[in-house]
Scaffold this active site. Structure first.
Site, PDB file in Angstrom:
ATOM      1  N   ASP A  54      -2.635  -3.196   8.525  1.00 25.49           N
ATOM      2  CA  ASP A  54      -1.321  -2.574   8.358  1.00 25.49           C
ATOM      3  C   ASP A  54      -0.265  -3.259   9.222  1.00 25.49           C
ATOM      4  OD1 ASP A  54      -2.468  -1.673  10.733  1.00 25.49           O
ATOM      5  OD2 ASP A  54      -2.118   0.451  10.353  1.00 25.49           O
ATOM      6  N   ASP A  60       0.323   6.039  11.271  1.00 26.57           N
ATOM      7  CA  ASP A  60       0.384   7.430  11.723  1.00 26.57           C
ATOM      8  C   ASP A  60       1.054   7.592  13.074  1.00 26.57           C
ATOM      9  OD1 ASP A  60      -1.885   6.176  13.126  1.00 26.57           O
ATOM     10  OD2 ASP A  60      -2.193   8.190  13.925  1.00 26.57           O
ATOM     11  N   LYS A 108       5.245  -7.294  14.511  1.00 29.76           N
ATOM     12  CA  LYS A 108       6.320  -7.163  15.501  1.00 29.76           C
ATOM     13  C   LYS A 108       6.289  -8.417  16.359  1.00 29.76           C
ATOM     14  CE  LYS A 108       5.778  -2.126  16.072  1.00 29.76           C
ATOM     15  NZ  LYS A 108       5.256  -1.080  16.986  1.00 29.76           N
ATOM     16  N   GLY A 144      -5.417   2.714   9.186  1.00 33.48           N
ATOM     17  CA  GLY A 144      -4.047   2.387   8.800  1.00 33.48           C
ATOM     18  C   GLY A 144      -3.922   1.552   7.539  1.00 33.48           C
ATOM     19  N   ASP A 170       0.689  -5.947  16.333  1.00 31.53           N
ATOM     20  CA  ASP A 170       1.570  -5.671  17.459  1.00 31.53           C
ATOM     21  C   ASP A 170       1.371  -6.812  18.467  1.00 31.53           C
ATOM     22  OD1 ASP A 170       3.352  -3.918  18.854  1.00 31.53           O
ATOM     23  OD2 ASP A 170       1.695  -3.131  19.994  1.00 31.53           O
TER      24      ASP A 170
HETATM   25  P1  XMP Z   1      -2.404  -4.969  18.458  1.00 32.97           P
HETATM   26  O1  XMP Z   1      -1.502  -4.798  19.664  1.00 32.97           O
HETATM   27  O2  XMP Z   1      -3.829  -5.161  18.886  1.00 32.97           O
HETATM   28  O3  XMP Z   1      -2.327  -3.552  17.782  1.00 32.97           O
HETATM   29  O4  XMP Z   1      -1.906  -6.018  17.530  1.00 32.97           O
HETATM   30  C1  XMP Z   1      -2.507  -3.341  16.453  1.00 32.97           C
HETATM   31  C2  XMP Z   1      -2.756  -1.860  16.223  1.00 32.97           C
HETATM   32  O5  XMP Z   1      -1.825  -1.063  16.985  1.00 32.97           O
HETATM   33  C3  XMP Z   1      -1.395   0.045  16.231  1.00 32.97           C
HETATM   34  N1  XMP Z   1       0.071  -0.007  16.126  1.00 32.97           N
HETATM   35  C4  XMP Z   1       0.834   0.879  15.484  1.00 32.97           C
HETATM   36  N2  XMP Z   1       0.508   1.983  14.794  1.00 32.97           N
HETATM   37  N3  XMP Z   1       2.821   2.373  14.365  1.00 32.97           N
HETATM   38  C5  XMP Z   1       1.521   2.723  14.232  1.00 32.97           C
HETATM   39  O6  XMP Z   1       1.242   3.736  13.590  1.00 32.97           O
HETATM   40  C6  XMP Z   1       3.216   1.273  15.046  1.00 32.97           C
HETATM   41  O7  XMP Z   1       4.411   0.985  15.143  1.00 32.97           O
HETATM   42  C7  XMP Z   1       2.164   0.485  15.637  1.00 32.97           C
HETATM   43  N4  XMP Z   1       2.191  -0.650  16.356  1.00 32.97           N
HETATM   44  C8  XMP Z   1       0.886  -0.934  16.643  1.00 32.97           C
HETATM   45  C9  XMP Z   1      -2.055  -0.078  14.893  1.00 32.97           C
HETATM   46  O8  XMP Z   1      -3.185   0.779  14.895  1.00 32.97           O
HETATM   47  C10 XMP Z   1      -2.524  -1.504  14.788  1.00 32.97           C
HETATM   48  O9  XMP Z   1      -3.709  -1.629  14.031  1.00 32.97           O
HETATM   49 MG    MG Z   2      -4.478  -0.014  12.438  1.00 36.11          MG
END
Ligand code: XMP
Ligand code: MG
Length: 182
Positions: free
Chosen positions: A99, A158, A130, A43, A102
């Site tokens: 990128d 993606d 987020k 990403g 979450d």
């Molecule tokens: P955590 O929860 O560990 O997750 O902070 C981070 C990873 O989750 C994926 N992610 C997303 N990928 N759109 C995406 O394409 C989104 O809205 C999204 N939210 C979380 C992403 O791979 C990130 O590295």
């Molecule tokens: Mg990622």
């Protein structure tokens, strides 16, 4: 591709402006140093390519790929390193380029793993976060945008492997999610 998009959340012009600001801050903060930028595949490829060209310092890049065990759309916090760094980071000034944050579990795991290798410093630069989804505390030194709890695509992000090449950060139409195997 834009036909699958419900809404442009952040336009490419805003992204480019923000990336210039972040690159400028990094340039100021790392004067006299030679940072190693660590991009998290896949990403972060686009933000890495853009931000490194806004950093007016000698710097190097490396990449890591991780996968989180679990349901697929949400992270479990248990992370497997699929591709490790090529560089020895001991004594290096490392900036992780990500990128999106979450829950924060992925970056929390990565920073713990990298700290054991004794970098001179370790900071996080993330284009998106987020905040409402955060499960762990993370110190994010360089942050682009806070976004609501919506699944976003484009600018490296993606859905089922596609849409990374969209120039804007977008929300997909709900019907795109229906019946598409991931
Ligand atoms: P955590 O929860 O560990 O997750 O902070 C981070 C990873 O989750 C994926 N992610 C997303 N990928 N759109 C995406 O394409 C989104 O809205 C999204 N939210 C979380 C992403 O791979 C990130 O590295
Ligand atoms: Mg990622």
């Amino acid at each position: 591709m834009m036909g699958d998009v419900a809404e442009i959340l952040i336009h490419s012009d805003q992204i480019q402006q923000k990336v210039r600001e972040l690159g400028g801050q990094i340039t100021e903060d790392y004067q006299g140093k030679r940072p190693l930028l660590v991009g998290i595949l896949r990403g972060a490829t686009i933000v890495m390519a853009d931000i490194m060209r806004q950093i007016d310092l000698p710097c190097e890049i490396d990449f890591m790929e991780v996968s989180s065990y679990g349901s697929g759309t949400t992270s479990s916090g248990v992370v497997r390193i699929l591709k490790d760094l090529e560089e020895d980071i001991s004594g290096r000034h490392v900036i992780i380029i990500e990128d999106i944050i979450d829950t924060g579990l992925t970056l929390s795991y990565i920073t713990r793993a990298l700290r054991t290798r004794r970098p001179a410093s370790l900071e996080i630069c993330a284009l998106l976060t987020k905040p409402s989804r955060r499960k762990v505390d993370l110190d994010v030194r360089y942050l682009g945008f806070e976004i609501p709890d919506e699944f976003v695509i484009g600018y490296g992000l993606d859905y089922a492997g596609s849409y990374r090449n969209l120039p804007h950060i977008c929300v997909l139409k709900p019907e795109v999610f229906q019946g598409t195997p991931t």
